[in-house]
Enzyme design. Sequence first.
Site, mmCIF file in Angstrom:
data_model
loop_
_atom_site.group_PDB
_atom_site.id
_atom_site.type_symbol
_atom_site.label_atom_id
_atom_site.label_comp_id
_atom_site.label_asym_id
_atom_site.label_seq_id
_atom_site.Cartn_x
_atom_site.Cartn_y
_atom_site.Cartn_z
ATOM 1 N N LYS A 159 8.304 -22.701 -3.586
ATOM 2 C CA LYS A 159 8.553 -22.030 -2.462
ATOM 3 C C LYS A 159 9.826 -21.052 -2.817
ATOM 4 O O LYS A 159 10.654 -21.454 -3.641
ATOM 5 C CB LYS A 159 8.735 -22.694 -1.235
ATOM 6 C CG LYS A 159 9.952 -23.919 -1.262
ATOM 7 C CD LYS A 159 9.854 -24.756 -0.209
ATOM 8 C CE LYS A 159 10.873 -25.874 -0.480
ATOM 9 N NZ LYS A 159 10.879 -27.112 0.584
ATOM 10 N N TYR A 167 41.911 -10.671 -4.235
ATOM 11 C CA TYR A 167 41.865 -10.745 -2.842
ATOM 12 C C TYR A 167 42.684 -11.747 -2.225
ATOM 13 O O TYR A 167 42.450 -12.894 -2.602
ATOM 14 C CB TYR A 167 40.575 -10.522 -2.008
ATOM 15 C CG TYR A 167 39.747 -9.155 -2.443
ATOM 16 C CD1 TYR A 167 40.252 -8.040 -1.908
ATOM 17 C CD2 TYR A 167 38.529 -9.204 -3.137
ATOM 18 C CE1 TYR A 167 39.472 -6.894 -2.063
ATOM 19 C CE2 TYR A 167 37.721 -7.889 -3.334
ATOM 20 C CZ TYR A 167 38.599 -6.961 -2.654
ATOM 21 O OH TYR A 167 37.769 -5.718 -2.797
HETATM 22 C C1 LIG Z 1 10.801 -28.171 -0.306
HETATM 23 C C2 LIG Z 1 9.946 -29.434 -0.013
HETATM 24 C C3 LIG Z 1 9.804 -30.301 -1.291
HETATM 25 C C4 LIG Z 1 10.463 -30.198 -2.566
HETATM 26 O O1 LIG Z 1 11.670 -30.732 -2.187
HETATM 27 P P1 LIG Z 1 12.636 -30.837 -3.387
HETATM 28 O O2 LIG Z 1 13.706 -31.764 -2.977
HETATM 29 O O3 LIG Z 1 13.237 -29.685 -3.805
HETATM 30 O O4 LIG Z 1 11.972 -31.700 -4.489
HETATM 31 C C5 LIG Z 1 8.807 -31.416 -0.853
HETATM 32 N N1 LIG Z 1 8.136 -31.583 0.287
HETATM 33 C C6 LIG Z 1 8.509 -30.532 1.226
HETATM 34 C C7 LIG Z 1 7.542 -30.857 2.628
HETATM 35 C C8 LIG Z 1 9.252 -29.726 1.095
HETATM 36 O O5 LIG Z 1 9.281 -28.704 2.101
#
Ligand SMILES: *Cc1c(COP(=O)(O)O)cnc(C)c1O
Length: 356
Positions: free
Chosen positions: A33, A253
Amino acid sequence: MRPARALIDLQALRDNYQFARELAGARALAVIKADAYGHGAVQCAQTLADSADGFAVACIEEALALREAGLQAPILLLEGFFEASELPLIIEHRLWCVVHSLWQVDVIEQAVLQGPLTVWLKMDSGMHRVGVSPAEYAQAYQRLLATGKVAKVVLMSHFSSADELDNPRSLEQVAQFTQATEGLQAETSLRNSPAVLGWPQVKSDWVRPGIMLYGATPFEHAQANADALKAVMILESRVISVRELPAGEPIGYGQHFVTERPMRVGVVAMGYADGYPRHAPTGTPVVVAGKRSQLLGRVSMDMLCIDLTDVPEATVGSLVELWGRQVLASEVATWANTIPYQLFCNLKRVPLVYSE
Ligand SMILES: *Cc1c(COP(=O)(O)O)cnc(C)c1O
């Protein structure tokens, strides 16, 4: 050409995926994702296409981009559908669909579908974000089967605190899940990266590794399995200017950092518009010309300053690693009071350069 770029090591991604699957002793959905946590979802999916049991994304927009790129493997939508109109596309493109709320069960009951759905029914076993409550779970499961529109239901849940290895919450969640799914004959999926790495006693048919695929630890402290991961991304740039300053001179800055002694300061083509965290303070580690050094003063939009006082060999053109193998993304994240997930997801403007 501006020298800022993110090198992406696709072999490290493959190795981390295999490591996740072996460690889990289960099938693994590679979580890609948010553009594979900033690493490029299409390239990461293509790299894992031959080996992965499937992929997971947040939403149908992300899934369709992968189908358009030719990916044939199973893809799970981690938040399922947001509205009923997505269901025909989910069927057409053979996507798997999380159901996390009873309103989604209602929608499926009322829908007219051209083929069977594969549903991952999510339980709220204690995270209290999304998921059907344990008390309503078995009934939701039976309702889905009774529609005649669902070919398969996988039982899933998600941990709130798996990155805290001394927190009993994960095992309480497992107990809740086990109790509420008693008697349901179906595959299960519980673990994200911290649970794959740190909770080997939790068994399920599927795991869902995300951050570990990219080689970053989800833990705050050293952990043997996490420390064996291979960093996939190296965020690098070069020194574009060098100056010598006497003691007592402010840098950048807001005059946040003032030299305490005569210093040699390098300016690097990297800033918060590239996704480098603006909240990284003086002292945040960087590597320049192969040596560890530190950030000085405030990060600006396109540039940041680093200490070259003890790196006399560094000059204009010297290579700088902002994070990668010598400085871990998790180290920078800790300095900037965030997590490596966010550093990766915030990347922008820098070209991604892939290598095997
Ligand atoms: C994003 C997500 C994961 C992956 O999590 P990580 O901590 O990056 O391994 C697994 N399950 C669900 C439902 C998620 O939304």
